[in-house]
Design an enzyme around this catalytic site. Structure first.
Site, PDB file in Angstrom:
ATOM      1  N   TYR A 118      44.641  29.210  48.540  1.00  0.00           N
ATOM      2  CA  TYR A 118      44.981  28.156  47.561  1.00  0.00           C
ATOM      3  C   TYR A 118      46.483  28.078  47.270  1.00  0.00           C
ATOM      4  O   TYR A 118      46.920  27.315  46.419  1.00  0.00           O
ATOM      5  CB  TYR A 118      44.165  28.343  46.272  1.00  0.00           C
ATOM      6  N   ASP A 148      42.047  47.343  48.576  1.00  0.00           N
ATOM      7  CA  ASP A 148      40.963  46.412  48.897  1.00  0.00           C
ATOM      8  C   ASP A 148      40.016  46.344  47.699  1.00  0.00           C
ATOM      9  O   ASP A 148      39.470  47.375  47.279  1.00  0.00           O
ATOM     10  CB  ASP A 148      40.220  46.956  50.140  1.00  0.00           C
ATOM     11  N   SER A 152      43.947  32.660  43.631  1.00  0.00           N
ATOM     12  CA  SER A 152      44.639  31.437  44.065  1.00  0.00           C
ATOM     13  C   SER A 152      45.879  31.667  44.921  1.00  0.00           C
ATOM     14  O   SER A 152      46.478  30.677  45.373  1.00  0.00           O
ATOM     15  CB  SER A 152      45.045  30.556  42.856  1.00  0.00           C
ATOM     16  N   ASP A 156      36.681  36.275  49.099  1.00  0.00           N
ATOM     17  CA  ASP A 156      35.303  35.764  49.092  1.00  0.00           C
ATOM     18  C   ASP A 156      34.550  36.306  50.308  1.00  0.00           C
ATOM     19  O   ASP A 156      33.456  36.859  50.199  1.00  0.00           O
ATOM     20  CB  ASP A 156      35.372  34.234  49.144  1.00  0.00           C
TER      21      ASP A 156
HETATM   22  N1  APR Z   1      40.965  42.796  48.374  1.00  0.00           N
HETATM   23  C1  APR Z   1      41.911  42.362  47.506  1.00  0.00           C
HETATM   24  N2  APR Z   1      42.613  41.235  47.681  1.00  0.00           N
HETATM   25  C2  APR Z   1      42.350  40.512  48.803  1.00  0.00           C
HETATM   26  C3  APR Z   1      41.371  40.889  49.761  1.00  0.00           C
HETATM   27  C4  APR Z   1      40.670  42.095  49.513  1.00  0.00           C
HETATM   28  N3  APR Z   1      39.725  42.548  50.344  1.00  0.00           N
HETATM   29  N4  APR Z   1      41.347  39.948  50.752  1.00  0.00           N
HETATM   30  C5  APR Z   1      42.284  39.030  50.434  1.00  0.00           C
HETATM   31  N5  APR Z   1      42.900  39.367  49.273  1.00  0.00           N
HETATM   32  C6  APR Z   1      43.972  38.684  48.548  1.00  0.00           C
HETATM   33  C7  APR Z   1      44.819  37.732  49.320  1.00  0.00           C
HETATM   34  O1  APR Z   1      45.823  38.438  50.044  1.00  0.00           O
HETATM   35  C8  APR Z   1      45.401  36.914  48.176  1.00  0.00           C
HETATM   36  O2  APR Z   1      46.507  37.595  47.614  1.00  0.00           O
HETATM   37  O3  APR Z   1      43.362  37.884  47.554  1.00  0.00           O
HETATM   38  C9  APR Z   1      44.285  36.891  47.145  1.00  0.00           C
HETATM   39  C10 APR Z   1      43.538  35.571  47.031  1.00  0.00           C
HETATM   40  O4  APR Z   1      43.447  34.999  48.322  1.00  0.00           O
HETATM   41  P1  APR Z   1      42.117  34.216  48.825  1.00  0.00           P
HETATM   42  O5  APR Z   1      41.055  35.182  49.048  1.00  0.00           O
HETATM   43  O6  APR Z   1      42.551  33.330  49.940  1.00  0.00           O
HETATM   44  O7  APR Z   1      41.681  33.335  47.564  1.00  0.00           O
HETATM   45  P2  APR Z   1      42.311  31.999  46.969  1.00  0.00           P
HETATM   46  O8  APR Z   1      43.750  31.849  47.306  1.00  0.00           O
HETATM   47  O9  APR Z   1      41.897  32.004  45.526  1.00  0.00           O
HETATM   48  O10 APR Z   1      41.536  30.856  47.756  1.00  0.00           O
HETATM   49  C11 APR Z   1      40.168  30.698  47.516  1.00  0.00           C
HETATM   50  O11 APR Z   1      39.630  30.976  49.788  1.00  0.00           O
HETATM   51  O12 APR Z   1      38.254  32.554  50.626  1.00  0.00           O
HETATM   52  C12 APR Z   1      38.313  31.255  50.254  1.00  0.00           C
HETATM   53  O13 APR Z   1      36.100  30.730  49.563  1.00  0.00           O
HETATM   54  C13 APR Z   1      37.405  30.960  49.101  1.00  0.00           C
HETATM   55  O14 APR Z   1      37.738  28.612  49.284  1.00  0.00           O
HETATM   56  C14 APR Z   1      38.077  29.751  48.530  1.00  0.00           C
HETATM   57  C15 APR Z   1      39.556  30.051  48.719  1.00  0.00           C
END
Ligand code: APR
Length: 165
Positions: A126, A10, A122, A34
């Site tokens: 995304y 995490d 992403s 996020d």
């Molecule tokens: N620690 C590490 N990695 C994490 C965590 C965490 N606590 N939570 C999620 N992830 C991973 C997900 O499994 C994925 O592999 O982070 C990676 C990116 O996923 P997202 O958080 O969905 O980000 P992204 O794909 O860049 O999309 C961005 O999502 O949360 C919203 O506000 C953000 O609109 C934006 C979009």
């Protein structure tokens, strides 16, 4: 020459100078990483993001750009927010995904950070295919001038993809 490492875990638990947030252009929070960063980091981070929106980033953060705020209650000195590109089947946005990493490294370096933790930007909401993202991310941090670049992967599939690059 930075040490590059991969951790299954995490990102909000990492003890580094900079934790990178996979934000959206509003900078006002969301799901995934996020959501976790704002939840664990506390309201100070959102307050700092609001100040950015009220000032230089009135129109929000553009894809590929990066900006720093306090890390609030996280075990880091700063959070660097960056907006990854949404996956597209028709348009090659690889350069934007690389820019997220390079610009985050630049912001972190300018602050004097020596260690940085990246999520798999992403590859969640995304929808960027994780093996492709792993290659782009790894190449983008090749010349990082920090001491430590840590990729923090949240699931085994992402960890396997990143460690196999
Ligand atoms: N620690 C590490 N990695 C994490 C965590 C965490 N606590 N939570 C999620 N992830 C991973 C997900 O499994 C994925 O592999 O982070 C990676 C990116 O996923 P997202 O958080 O969905 O980000 P992204 O794909 O860049 O999309 C961005 O999502 O949360 C919203 O506000 C953000 O609109 C934006 C979009």
């Amino acid at each position: 020459m930075a040490t590059i490492e991969y951790v299954l875990g995490d990102i909000t638990e990492q003890e580094v100078d900079v934790i990178v947030n996979a934000a959206n252009s509003s900078l006002l929070g969301g799901g995934g990483v996020d959501g976790a960063i704002h939840r664990k980091g506390g309201p100070e981070i959102l307050a700092a993001c609001r100040e950015l929106r009220a000032g230089h980033y009135g129109g929000g953060l553009k894809t590929g750009q990066a900006v720093a705020t306090t890390a609030g209650r996280l075990n880091a000195r700063w959070v660097v927010h960056t907006v990854g590109p949404v996956w597209s089947d028709t348009e090659d946005r690889s350069e934007l995904l690389a820019a997220c990493h390079r610009n985050s490294l630049k912001v972190a370096g300018d602050l004097g950070a020596r260690s940085i933790a990246f999520p798999a930007i992403s590859t969640g909401i995304y929808r960027w295919p994780v093996r492709s993202a792993a290659r782009i991310a790894r190449e983008a941090v090749e010349d990082a001038e920090l001491d430590l670049v840590r990729f923090v992967l949240f699931d085994q599939a992402a960890y396997d993809a990143f460690t196999r690059v």
